[in-house]
Design an enzyme around this catalytic site. Structure first.
Site, PDB file in Angstrom:
ATOM      1  CB  SER A 177      19.988 -10.148  22.147  1.00 53.42           C
ATOM      2  OG  SER A 177      18.806  -9.986  22.921  1.00 53.42           O
ATOM      3  CG  LEU A 223      24.421  -9.801  27.768  1.00 53.67           C
ATOM      4  CD1 LEU A 223      24.538  -8.765  28.881  1.00 53.67           C
ATOM      5  CD2 LEU A 223      25.463  -9.537  26.687  1.00 53.67           C
ATOM      6  CG  ASN A 224      22.524 -15.877  30.830  1.00 58.59           C
ATOM      7  OD1 ASN A 224      23.326 -15.668  31.737  1.00 58.59           O
ATOM      8  ND2 ASN A 224      21.239 -15.563  30.927  1.00 58.59           N
ATOM      9  CB  ALA A 225      24.208 -16.819  24.169  1.00 57.98           C
ATOM     10  NE  ARG A 226      30.599 -12.552  26.930  1.00 52.79           N
ATOM     11  CZ  ARG A 226      31.067 -11.305  26.938  1.00 52.79           C
ATOM     12  NH1 ARG A 226      30.437 -10.351  27.619  1.00 52.79           N
ATOM     13  NH2 ARG A 226      32.158 -10.980  26.275  1.00 52.79           N
ATOM     14  CG  ASP A 257      30.711  -9.040  33.907  1.00 51.03           C
ATOM     15  OD1 ASP A 257      29.539  -8.963  34.325  1.00 51.03           O
ATOM     16  OD2 ASP A 257      31.432  -8.027  33.738  1.00 51.03           O
TER      17      ASP A 257
END
Length: 331
Positions: free
Chosen positions: A120, A122-125, A232
């Site tokens: 999960s 968020l770096n994966a985006r 972000d």
């Protein structure tokens, strides 16, 4: 008992037929191989006339809205492909299979692929991906609907400023002199951060974020995972370091932010209070902590302010009296 077994068999066969027989496009994210040189192609080998859309998804309550958003992007001639990055590993496989099938039925132009993430984070985006064949990517959330004209205008502005981050939603960093720490805020006349609600950028930044920067970047990405926030902001650090300039804000024709807690017109898609930013005071505090920590690790403050907004048309600003009212003379 026989009916129960038959039902289980039906759903098992349905899942297999969706995932295998229909050959719905799914991509498995492998963070270990994301930084392979094959995921860092030379920009000249990538298309410059289209972009790839990366939509981050997590909450199952948003699936209907996510499908609608993906379909809208798919219909745009500017879009090469749409990758739905699913960041909730606990979602049942059958749910994902059914959703992948629904996405395939929603594709009116560019292909829509479901990309299950291994975690999960968020770096994966921001992982580089071999499936990205364009020089530009549009990173966005699963609760923001953007009209086609805005996407088109933003892409035109990016092509003229390919090293800058382009966005619609902006925020600022500032310094609290009393506490001697950075804060996350909104200024009425300047900005330094573009949000991933709508963030357009060159594909190379994915590799810079995920694969370069050595130990300092690894430490900052770990901090993103600890906070479950601020990926972000870190991307804005990466871009500002390269350009020594702030991002660019574009004016939007029509943007619907379903996840904003200030909505007062009901909750048609069940998205309210699901997002990280639904608790505004705590959210801002945590993001200020991120800026402070990134500054400490980076060793300097790369963020730069930008001023003004790029607009797609310029109308007459003079006022004329027409009837009992003063109105723009063009009207």
């Amino acid at each position: 008992m026989g009916a129960y077994v038959a039902a289980i068999s039906f759903f098992f066969i349905l899942s297999l037929s969706i995932a295998l027989c229909l050959r719905i496009p799914t991509v498995s994210s492998d963070t270990a191989s994301a930084c392979h040189p094959s995921n860092h192609p030379h920009p000249r080998t990538l298309r410059s006339d289209q972009l790839t859309v990366l939509i981050n998804g997590y909450s199952e309550s948003r699936l209907p809205l996510l499908r609608s958003i993906a379909a809208s992007f798919s219909a745009s001639p500017l879009v090469s492909s749409v990758l739905v990055l699913w960041g909730n590993p606990s979602t049942p496989p059958l749910t994902l299979s059914q959703f992948a099938h629904n996405l395939s039925l929603s594709s009116w132009g560019a292909a829509i692929s479901l990309v299950p993430q291994l975690s999960s984070s968020l770096n994966a985006r921001f992982l580089p991906r071999s499936s990205i064949k364009t020089r530009a990517v549009l990173v966005c959330d699963d609760d923001v609907e953007v009209d086609p004209k805005t996407v088109d205008f933003a892409f035109k502005m990016w092509r003229g400023n390919p090293d800058r981050l382009i966005g619609v939603f902006v925020r600022s960093h500032d310094i609290d002199l009393t506490r001697k720490e950075w804060i996350y805020t909104v200024h009425p006349d300047k900005y330094s951060i573009v949000l991933t609600k709508f963030m357009m950028m060159k594909t190379e930044y994915l590799f810079k974020y995920s694969c370069e920067g050595g130990p300092p970047m690894r430490e900052m990405r770990r901090f993103v995972d600890e906070m479950r926030n601020c990926e972000d902001i870190l991307m804005n650090f990466v871009a500002a370091e390269e350009t020594n300039a702030g991002p660019l804000m574009v004016g939007a024709e029509r943007v619907r932010d379903w996840g904003d807690p200030r909505n007062e017109d009901g909750d048609a898609y069940g998205v309210r209070d699901v997002g990280l930013s639904s608790r505004r005071a705590e959210h801002r505090k945590r993001r200020g902590e991120c800026i402070t920590e990134f500054h400490r690790i980076w060793g300097r403050m790369p963020l730069r302010y930008s001023y003004g907004k790029l607009v797609s048309s310029v109308g007459e600003q003079g006022l004329c009296k027409k009837g009992p009212k003063l109105v723009p003379c063009d009207h």
